[in-house]
Design a protein around this motif. Structure first.
Motif, PDB file in Angstrom:
ATOM      1  N   LEU A   1      18.487  30.983  -4.672  1.00 19.03           N
ATOM      2  CA  LEU A   1      18.776  31.695  -5.912  1.00 19.03           C
ATOM      3  C   LEU A   1      18.412  33.171  -5.800  1.00 19.03           C
ATOM      4  O   LEU A   1      19.192  34.047  -6.181  1.00 19.03           O
ATOM      5  CB  LEU A   1      17.998  31.049  -7.059  1.00 19.03           C
ATOM      6  N   LYS A   2      17.246  33.458  -5.255  1.00 16.78           N
ATOM      7  CA  LYS A   2      16.809  34.851  -5.111  1.00 16.78           C
ATOM      8  C   LYS A   2      17.747  35.626  -4.188  1.00 16.78           C
ATOM      9  O   LYS A   2      18.072  36.795  -4.452  1.00 16.78           O
ATOM     10  CB  LYS A   2      15.377  34.898  -4.573  1.00 16.78           C
ATOM     11  N   ILE A   3      18.183  34.980  -3.122  1.00 14.90           N
ATOM     12  CA  ILE A   3      19.120  35.647  -2.198  1.00 14.90           C
ATOM     13  C   ILE A   3      20.425  35.977  -2.916  1.00 14.90           C
ATOM     14  O   ILE A   3      20.956  37.091  -2.815  1.00 14.90           O
ATOM     15  CB  ILE A   3      19.394  34.751  -0.969  1.00 14.90           C
ATOM     16  N   GLY A   4      20.960  35.002  -3.639  1.00 14.36           N
ATOM     17  CA  GLY A   4      22.220  35.221  -4.342  1.00 14.36           C
ATOM     18  C   GLY A   4      22.120  36.314  -5.385  1.00 14.36           C
ATOM     19  O   GLY A   4      23.017  37.161  -5.500  1.00 14.36           O
ATOM     20  N   ILE A   5      21.035  36.328  -6.151  1.00 12.11           N
ATOM     21  CA  ILE A   5      20.877  37.342  -7.194  1.00 12.11           C
ATOM     22  C   ILE A   5      20.703  38.727  -6.577  1.00 12.11           C
ATOM     23  O   ILE A   5      21.276  39.713  -7.066  1.00 12.11           O
ATOM     24  CB  ILE A   5      19.691  36.989  -8.103  1.00 12.11           C
ATOM     25  N   ALA A   6      19.929  38.829  -5.502  1.00  7.28           N
ATOM     26  CA  ALA A   6      19.741  40.123  -4.845  1.00  7.28           C
ATOM     27  C   ALA A   6      21.074  40.659  -4.321  1.00  7.28           C
ATOM     28  O   ALA A   6      21.372  41.858  -4.461  1.00  7.28           O
ATOM     29  CB  ALA A   6      18.737  39.983  -3.697  1.00  7.28           C
TER      30      ALA A   6
END
Length: 495
Positions: A309-314
């Motif tokens: 999730l963090k990768i996608g949002i970044a």
């Protein structure tokens, strides 16, 4: 070798006459000459609008914000916001089907309202685009730093690195930046859909379907949730700034805007439903959750989803930096060409054909704003709250002005029909109500004072132009035009 895409003036003497004499005289060059005209395909243009909305980040965070005000009616609020975005997109399409501009809503508003109203739209867009670019810097830095081990670069350092990367990408050419944006945003959306699909098919989620049922409808709840839901669509019109550089602008630009509004609405409804489902058995439901998706991933014993999730949002935030920055510098470019701002903003790079001066000023400036906010010691969440509110204020004002301009523009050109009038009337009414509620109860007194100061500065700027540079007001709203240089056989074409 002859260029068969353009007629030869020696073969068609009537075109030569039209290009040089009589009332059909063509300009020597297009008013937006210098940009890389007619190069972007539909997917690349669509990627600009989609990325500007940062849908991955919105899917993760906005449903909880909407649920906090709308309660169980959050899904209905997203549905209403989707309809409003489509109506606004329909209004914008009335202009983009008839003119290819680089100044986005600033340029097209000038064709329906007065030059002063266009200046108000331009100021609102500069505020909205600039704040959204800073938002994207802060968001990307916050999520990237969360992925790094303790002691690694702090968010400020990441912002500075991202600023340099974004500046180089935008300067090197619109096709390069558009392709990077399209790929990065597509990957981030796929990652988010994988996350939600995994949560939706988990055993714990399957048990909640009966609990959720059909979301309850409350007029008051729906109305109060429309504002934050509409905030998730901010930036969907970014494709309007690429009319000059799109291959088939009168088709691709309005289509990209409407596809972004409709597609984003579907994604948000899906994300809201999955999150409502996940918290159906939790006291208080989705409302009040700070990181709802990450918590669901941990509860489902799939912590790896939280990292994904963090990768996608970044990635989504970085794509938004590039897409929004691209739109921002093209508004500055148009204002520079018209003499509304320093003419240096209207210059382009001789090789890359991008607004080089506007890029060199605006993109790093947004990064500096983000870094300064981080230096204050405020948390990324607090910074995002302030900057997003400023973004919403600027965009809502620009959307309202273009909706008001739509029927006036169509009447002026003799093409007024019932459909656009209804779309403009409904969307303008909703935007007035939402903007009024937002300004009177959605922000702090300090922020209102800051916005009031910006409005005063914009008014002083417009007043100075009216009093000292009135002739330049007539040039506001430039767009791409067929010029003598476009015709094979002209002196400019032969050079």
């Amino acid at each position: 070798m002859a260029d068969h895409r353009r007629p030869d003036l020696t073969t068609y003497p009537e075109l030569a006459a039209a290009a040089t004499t009589g009332r059909h005289r063509l300009r020597p060059r297009s008013p937006v000459d210098g940009l890389d005209r007619r190069k972007l395909g539909f997917a690349e243009v669509l990627g600009q609008s989609v990325s500007a909305t940062a849908p991955t980040a919105a899917m993760a965070a906005t449903p909880a914000i909407v649920a906090a005000t709308a309660g169980p009616a959050a899904l209905w609020s997203f549905l209403v916001a989707t309809v409003v975005a489509l109506l606004v997109g329909t209004c914008i399409g009335q202009f983009t089907r008839r003119m290819a501009a680089a100044g986005s809503l600033y340029s097209i508003t000038a064709k329906g309202l007065s030059p002063v109203a266009a200046l108000a739209s331009g100021a609102a867009l500069l505020l909205g685009y600039g704040a959204l670019t800073a938002v994207s810097y802060v968001g990307a830095a916050a999520y990237l730093s969360a992925l790094l081990p303790p002691g690694w670069p702090v968010p400020i350092a990441i912002v500075l690195v991202l600023t340099g990367v974004a500046t180089v990408l935008l300067r090197r050419g619109v096709r390069l930046s558009a392709r990077v944006v399209f790929v990065v945003e597509a990957v981030s959306i796929v990652l988010m859909l994988v996350i939600f699909a995994t949560l939706l098919t988990s055993a714990s989620a399957a048990d909640q379907f009966a609990r959720l049922g059909v979301p309850s409808f409350s007029l008051r709840g729906v109305a109060s949730g429309v504002l934050p839901a509409l905030g998730a669509f901010i930036g969907f019109e970014a494709a309007a700034a690429f009319g000059v550089e799109a291959k088939r602008p009168f088709q691709t630009i309005p289509r990209a805007i409407l596809w972004t509004a409709g597609g984003s609405g579907v994604l948000y409804l899906f994300a809201c439903y999955v999150q409502e489902l996940g918290y159906a058995a939790t006291p208080g439901g989705l409302a009040g959750q700070t990181e709802p998706v990450a918590f669901l991933a941990v509860a489902a014993e799939m912590p790896w989803l939280a990292a994904l999730l963090k990768i996608g949002i970044a990635m989504s935030f970085f794509a938004s930096v590039v897409a929004t920055g691209n739109a921002l510098v093209r508004v500055l470019f148009s204002m520079g060409r018209e003499g509304v701002l320093p003419r240096a903003f209207g210059t382009t790079h001789p090789r890359f054909r991008t607004p080089s001066v506007a890029i060199a000023v605006a993109v790093p400036a947004a990064g500096v704003v983000a870094a300064v906010f981080l230096l204050t010691g405020a948390s990324p969440a607090q910074i995002l709250q302030v900057l997003i509110a400023t973004t919403v204020f600027g965009y809502l004002l620009a959307y309202l002005l273009v909706c008001i301009a739509t029927p006036l523009f169509l009447r002026r050109i003799g093409e007024l029909t019932r459909g656009p009038v209804v779309a403009a009337a409904v969307s303008a009414l909703v935007l007035v109500l939402v903007l009024g509620f937002f300004v009177t109860s959605g922000v702090s007194g300090e922020m209102l004072l800051a916005w009031a100061g910006m409005v005063v500065l914009a008014a002083v700027w417009a007043g100075w132009l009216v009093l000292r540079r009135r002739s330049r007001l007539a040039t506001i709203g430039i767009y791409d035009e067929t010029s003598a240089a476009d015709l094979l056989g002209s002196q400019d074409a032969d050079r």
